[in-house]
Enzyme design. Structure first.
Site, PDB file in Angstrom:
ATOM      1  N   HIS A 156      30.131  69.299  -0.173  1.00 30.30           N
ATOM      2  CA  HIS A 156      29.689  70.693  -0.107  1.00 30.30           C
ATOM      3  C   HIS A 156      28.253  70.785  -0.606  1.00 30.30           C
ATOM      4  O   HIS A 156      27.999  70.608  -1.793  1.00 30.30           O
ATOM      5  CB  HIS A 156      30.608  71.570  -0.966  1.00 30.30           C
ATOM      6  CG  HIS A 156      31.994  71.653  -0.413  1.00 30.30           C
ATOM      7  ND1 HIS A 156      33.116  71.690  -1.206  1.00 30.30           N
ATOM      8  CD2 HIS A 156      32.428  71.683   0.873  1.00 30.30           C
ATOM      9  CE1 HIS A 156      34.185  71.752  -0.425  1.00 30.30           C
ATOM     10  NE2 HIS A 156      33.795  71.748   0.839  1.00 30.30           N
ATOM     11  N   HIS A 160      32.860  67.479  -6.988  1.00 29.56           N
ATOM     12  CA  HIS A 160      32.539  68.828  -6.512  1.00 29.56           C
ATOM     13  C   HIS A 160      31.957  69.675  -7.627  1.00 29.56           C
ATOM     14  O   HIS A 160      31.959  69.272  -8.783  1.00 29.56           O
ATOM     15  CB  HIS A 160      33.806  69.530  -5.992  1.00 29.56           C
ATOM     16  CG  HIS A 160      34.262  69.030  -4.662  1.00 29.56           C
ATOM     17  ND1 HIS A 160      34.198  69.785  -3.528  1.00 29.56           N
ATOM     18  CD2 HIS A 160      34.786  67.829  -4.294  1.00 29.56           C
ATOM     19  CE1 HIS A 160      34.667  69.081  -2.501  1.00 29.56           C
ATOM     20  NE2 HIS A 160      35.032  67.889  -2.944  1.00 29.56           N
ATOM     21  N   GLU A 212      35.965  68.520 -10.433  1.00 27.13           N
ATOM     22  CA  GLU A 212      35.197  69.761 -10.398  1.00 27.13           C
ATOM     23  C   GLU A 212      34.350  69.882 -11.658  1.00 27.13           C
ATOM     24  O   GLU A 212      34.851  69.710 -12.763  1.00 27.13           O
ATOM     25  CB  GLU A 212      36.153  70.967 -10.340  1.00 27.13           C
ATOM     26  CG  GLU A 212      37.040  71.016  -9.104  1.00 27.13           C
ATOM     27  CD  GLU A 212      36.318  71.569  -7.876  1.00 27.13           C
ATOM     28  OE1 GLU A 212      35.114  71.898  -7.985  1.00 27.13           O
ATOM     29  OE2 GLU A 212      36.961  71.652  -6.813  1.00 27.13           O
ATOM     30  N   GLU A 248      26.933  72.529  -3.785  1.00 25.89           N
ATOM     31  CA  GLU A 248      27.385  72.058  -5.095  1.00 25.89           C
ATOM     32  C   GLU A 248      26.460  70.950  -5.599  1.00 25.89           C
ATOM     33  O   GLU A 248      26.844  69.785  -5.735  1.00 25.89           O
ATOM     34  CB  GLU A 248      28.846  71.608  -4.996  1.00 25.89           C
ATOM     35  CG  GLU A 248      29.758  72.782  -4.619  1.00 25.89           C
ATOM     36  CD  GLU A 248      31.156  72.373  -4.170  1.00 25.89           C
ATOM     37  OE1 GLU A 248      31.512  71.183  -4.275  1.00 25.89           O
ATOM     38  OE2 GLU A 248      31.890  73.252  -3.704  1.00 25.89           O
TER      39      GLU A 248
END
Ligand SMILES: [Zn+2]
Length: 1015
Positions: A803, A900, A985, A806
């Protein structure tokens, strides 16, 4: 409750209904009143269960229908009804059936001039109206007209009655039919007049509840479209706005009024499409295959009807949203399914070439490194050749020229940080290992005098404005191709500047960056480089705390937004930057900021100067898409010093953001960089994130209802006059930065110890190369045993940045790479025991073109793992191919982890996959007891929880959701059989636990503190 009491209550109720004797009735009412005045709700519920409501209602009807109703009975009866009715869910229905509504309305009409009796009737009506059906019935029977006879302009008498009447009216207006009736009968105008009258007279705020009641009525009516139209026609916006002077926004005693008024203003603010010709990205790129997304999104003026009650966002509060359970995969067969490969076995052979470590014999090992042993002097590589090194490196290549690199440039290791983190009491006071300028100078072999002189020169020239800072702030990539004089001068200036470049920036080299940038292929051929990416940056001198949210900041901002409509005298509304217009659009002479975003990872589509120091900004949708606006990165210049500029990014898409909970945007000042502080800092104040009045029609989104947009607003006071600054959603990290970084890493690793191989996984749709890095320890020697041990090390596969928005994932990856090649004992141990296969950027095209979420095909690559295609999602296809290959040779990785960034939560955490936990969470009893599951997925998070200060177990989840079935984590777990398959994350914002947690500190004036960074 005792049996005796039960029967006693029933007897009382029965007697009440049947008795004609006044004294008995009064006595029973007295007893019931006493009974309910003490004790808990349980008593009331008990009474309801024994027919209490019916008995009371029947008594009311009987008493009211007599020729001259006895108010000595009626008043205590109404009090009991109000009490019981509130707890009885079917009270409205019961009252309707027993015809108590009519008699109460009749009584109320009769008592218009008798406050006490009227008040009691209103209490009963209020509980009747709490049922929408009964409320509608009351509306038909003229209840609203009656109430308007009670609700008078400002008066000091009968205020309890007036208050009760406004409350009944507000309750009645929960019914849609009553709202329509209210619109048709012009009640909006009446309510607005009443509001004005009370507002102007009640200067002491003694009757806030009456005023709130009136506003609540307006709020209900204006939830209808016709209500909003009537409200606008009646100048409702202007009237309510005048109620809310900025001075009273903060007034605690006015709180309920302000809150209700703002709610109405937001609800009635005319909805409009975004000020863009089309929602589709300003960038399009021909890609293979049909793009699943939507026809061109023309934004038209149309009906943005939404008849439901719009819920305004709350002013901060609950940060964590509850996760939905209905997305959990509960099908045991699906959970335990082990699908076969998505491609024929013979296709996997191609990946053998990406695993040369399995066939390398290290024949040259002894002799080569034997010669190198005396090469112990540091070789300073601040001037790395700009010619790109071959993308395909093999170990046979002669590395002796790189010599013994300075492993000490691999700064503070993770482990030592961990240890520090544990022993540190105040991390805030701890300085990061950033060298002072004096140290830099020494470490780079430059004379202190000469450096300081250059710095002085720069400072002086900055003051005199001798340099066109705009010219150097965004250097061209191809300076030599231009024959005009301007760019040539730029080259000279840049060269001159680079002489003073602070070479202590670890793992960075501007010359190398420039040469790499020329190879980076963007959709619209960016010709410029953003200064921070090219020049490099150092971490801020100390950890930065999160911003404390100022109370009521959101309402101030919304108030200012509404003011545009009501008091447009200072509104400029001038487009000062747009990707959709022929370039250059800018009128450089005018008194406004200048914007620019056509550089790698840049994202700003349009800038509109709204007021003198306020700008609405629109970010670009992902390429070949009409959505995913969140990431921004742009250049801004032409500012005045000491002026607070307000920026509003008005087309954000996510429903909430860490910007509401302490996150700040990042800023890089070119002047600061030239003065020796090349640092991205968190800055901005008065930050909040809220729903705005822009809607994208259902037709344009292909969805069922109009799509909301959100505003991120922040205010910035720039550090210098006429500076050039860069602003971003998060610290940017470009594809070129990665390629530069890998080049430098490759050159600094100690080839005696570190096996570092870099190759190309594949080419992206945009024609960029997706790098694959292999890191492990060199075998101790080329003896059969050592080579055998080398080849049999288990694999770990790490990926990141699928992504593009990010960017934090890339910073985590950068740290991971630097650590893995470092001389830290833990890193050494890891290398000796594992082979790391790393794909640091799964979506280079997205990163380059400033996307937030997608690839050039406008699709989320982390939803394409089930059946990726080589020509459509090449990076995913080949990463999966490599994983399949490893499995096919019996070498499935022991760990797979995809990095991420998380926009809603703080800290760092893992998502993994567990069948049992998923079934338990879904309360699905099927076979959980007999199901066997490898619990090794738990080990890594547990270790991290102990070791890593930023890690939090509490945010980890091991549930398998249906909506995540096509993500890397789930597919690698299910198809490749990796039980330790994770998404890692990292918060965009920061930590609220552990040693990295910093107390929020209010930044009162919000100015950048230049010495030592913002506090
Ligand atoms: Zn992500």
């Amino acid at each position: 409750m005792a049996e005796q009491e039960a029967s006693g209550l029933q007897v009382l109720l029965r007697t009440l209904q049947s008795s004609l004797d006044r004294e008995s009735i009064l006595t029973i009412l007295q007893v019931l009143g006493d009974m309910l005045s003490v004790g808990t709700d349980r008593r009331i519920h008990y009474m309801i269960s024994k027919g209490g409501s019916e008995a009371l209602l029947q008594t009311l009807v009987d008493t009211a229908r007599t020729a001259s109703p006895d108010y000595d009975i009626l008043l205590p009866l109404f009090r009991l009804l109000a009490k019981v009715g509130l707890r009885d869910k079917k009270f409205g229905q019961k009252a309707l059936e027993l015809e108590a509504l009519d008699v109460t309305l009749i009584l109320a009409r009769k008592n218009l001039s008798h406050s006490q009796n009227l008040l009691h009737c209103l209490w009963a009506l209020r509980v009747f109206a709490s049922s929408v059906t009964t409320g509608a019935m009351l509306g038909i029977n003229g209840a609203m007209e009656l109430l308007f006879k009670v609700i008078t302009p400002y008066a000091r008498k009968r205020t309890r009655t007036i208050r009760a009447a406004t409350e009944v009216l507000a309750a009645l207006l929960k019914s849609k039919s009553n709202r329509r009736r209210a619109v048709n009968r012009g009640y909006i105008t009446i309510l607005l007049r009443l509001h004005q009258d009370w507002h102007s007279h009640d200067t002491a705020n003694a009757y806030v509840l009456i005023r709130q009641g009136l506003l609540l009525c307006l709020q209900h009516i204006t939830s209808l479209r016709s209500g909003r139209e009537a409200f606008l026609a009646a100048q409702g916006m202007e009237i309510l706005f005048s109620t809310m002077q900025v001075s009273c926004l903060d007034d605690k005693s006015m709180e309920p009024i302000i809150s209700a008024a703002l709610q109405i203003l937001r609800q009635c603010y005319p909805k409009s499409p975004l000020p863009l010709a089309t929602a589709s990205s300003a960038y399009a790129f021909p890609v293979p295959g049909s793009i699943t997304s939507e026809p061109p999104h023309i934004l038209t003026e149309e009906d943005f009807e939404d008849d439901g009650d719009e819920k305004g966002d709350k002013d901060s509060d609950s940060e964590d949203t509850k996760e939905e359970d209905d997305d959990l995969e509960t099908d045991v067969d699906k959970l335990s399914a082990k699908p076969g490969p998505d491609r024929p076995e013979e296709e996997l052979v191609q990946y053998e070439a990406m695993c040369l470590e399995l066939s390398c014999s290290f024949e040259e090992l002894e002799s080569k490194f034997g010669d190198d042993l005396n090469l112990t002097q540091y070789v300073n590589h601040h001037h790395i050749p700009t010619a790109a090194s071959s993308e395909q490196h093999c170990l046979n290549k002669d590395r002796s020229s790189w010599g013994q690199e300075r492993e000490d440039t691999v700064q503070t290791s993770l482990l030592s940080m961990v240890k520090m983190g544990r022993s540190m009491v105040h991390l805030a006071s701890k300085k990061r290992p950033v060298m002072s300028s004096r140290q830099n100078v020494q470490s780079n072999g430059l004379g202190i005098d000469s450096f300081e002189k250059k710095l002085c020169d720069i400072q002086a020239s900055l003051k005199e404005d001798a340099w066109d800072i705009d010219m150097i702030s965004c250097p061209r990539m191809h300076p030599s191709f231009s024959n005009s004089t301007g760019p040539r001068e730029t080259v000279e200036v840049i060269d001159k500047l680079l002489e003073t470049h602070p070479k202590h920036i670890p793992f960075h080299d501007p010359y190398l960056y420039m040469s790499k940038a020329r190879r980076t292929k963007s959709v619209v051929d960016f010709e410029m480089m953003a200064f921070p990416d090219f020049w490099g940056h150092c971490p801020p001198p100390s950890a930065q705390s999160m911003l404390e949210r100022k109370h009521g900041i959101q309402r101030f901002k919304i108030f200012e937004d509404v003011r545009r409509l009501i008091q447009p005298s200072d509104i400029i509304n001038k487009v000062v930057y747009s990707l959709d217009e022929p370039w250059p659009l800018q009128d450089t002479a005018s008194n406004c900021l200048r914007f620019f975003s056509k550089f790698e990872s840049g994202n700003l589509r349009k800038a509109i100067q709204v007021r003198e120091f306020e700008y609405d900004l629109l970010v670009n949708a992902d390429v070949n898409s009409a959505q995913h606006q969140q990431w921004f990165y742009f250049k801004v210049s032409g500012m005045k010093a000491a002026i607070p500029y307000r920026f509003n990014i008005i087309n954000c898409e996510k429903p909430n953001s860490q910007f509401n909970y302490g996150m700040q945007p990042t800023l890089y000042s070119v002047k600061e960089a030239l003065l020796g502080k090349p640092t991205w800092i968190r800055t901005g104040y008065e930050i909040c994130y809220y729903t705005n009045h822009y809607r994208q029609s259902a037709a344009a989104t292909g969805g069922e209802s109009a799509k909301c947009h959100y505003t991120l607003t922040f205010t910035i006071t720039f550090p210098h006059e006429e500076d050039v600054c860069y602003l971003a959603y998060h610290y940017p990290y470009t594809y070129t930065a990665l390629m530069t970084h890998l080049d430098i890493l490759e050159k600094i690793v100690n080839p005696k110890q570190v096996y570092f191989r870099r190759e190309v996984l594949c080419q992206t749709l945009g024609g960029n190369l997706c790098p694959l890095v292999t890191i492990t320890a060199m075998p101790e020697s080329n003896s059969a045993d050592h080579v055998e041990q080398f080849r049999h090390r288990p694999y770990q596969v790490i990926t990141a940045r699928v992504h593009p928005g990010e960017s934090n994932a890339s910073w985590v990856m950068k740290g991971a790479l630097e650590f893995l090649v470092s001389s830290d004992p833990v890193a050494r141990l890891l290398r000796e025991n594992f082979i790391f296969k790393i794909i640091p950027m799964l979506n280079p095209d997205g990163v380059i073109n400033g996307n937030h979420r997608c690839s050039l095909r406008g699709e989320d690559l982390n939803r394409q793992w089930i059946s990726p295609k080589a020509h459509l999602q090449p990076t995913i296809y080949h990463t999966k191919g490599l994983l399949y290959y490893l499995r096919s040779i019996g070498r499935s990785p022991v760990v797979f982890c995809d990095f991420h960034g998380h926009s809603q939560k703080k800290n760092v955490f893992l998502y993994g996959c567990s069948i049992k936990e998923t079934l338990w969470q879904a309360e699905c009893p099927v076979g959980t007891s007999t199901l066997l599951e490898d619990v090794s997925y738990r080990t890594l998070p547990k270790i991290l929880d102990k070791l890593a200060p930023a890690f939090t177990m509490s945010s980890c989840s091991f549930l398998v959701e249906k909506s995540r079935a096509a993500t890397a984590r789930v597919v690698v777990w299910r198809e490749v059989g990796v039980s330790r398959s994770y998404t890692m994350e990292s918060s965009y914002c920061g930590c609220n636990q552990g040693p990295y947690q910093l107390q929020c500190q209010s930044n009162a004036n919000g100015k950048l503190t230049l010495e030592g960074g913002p506090r």
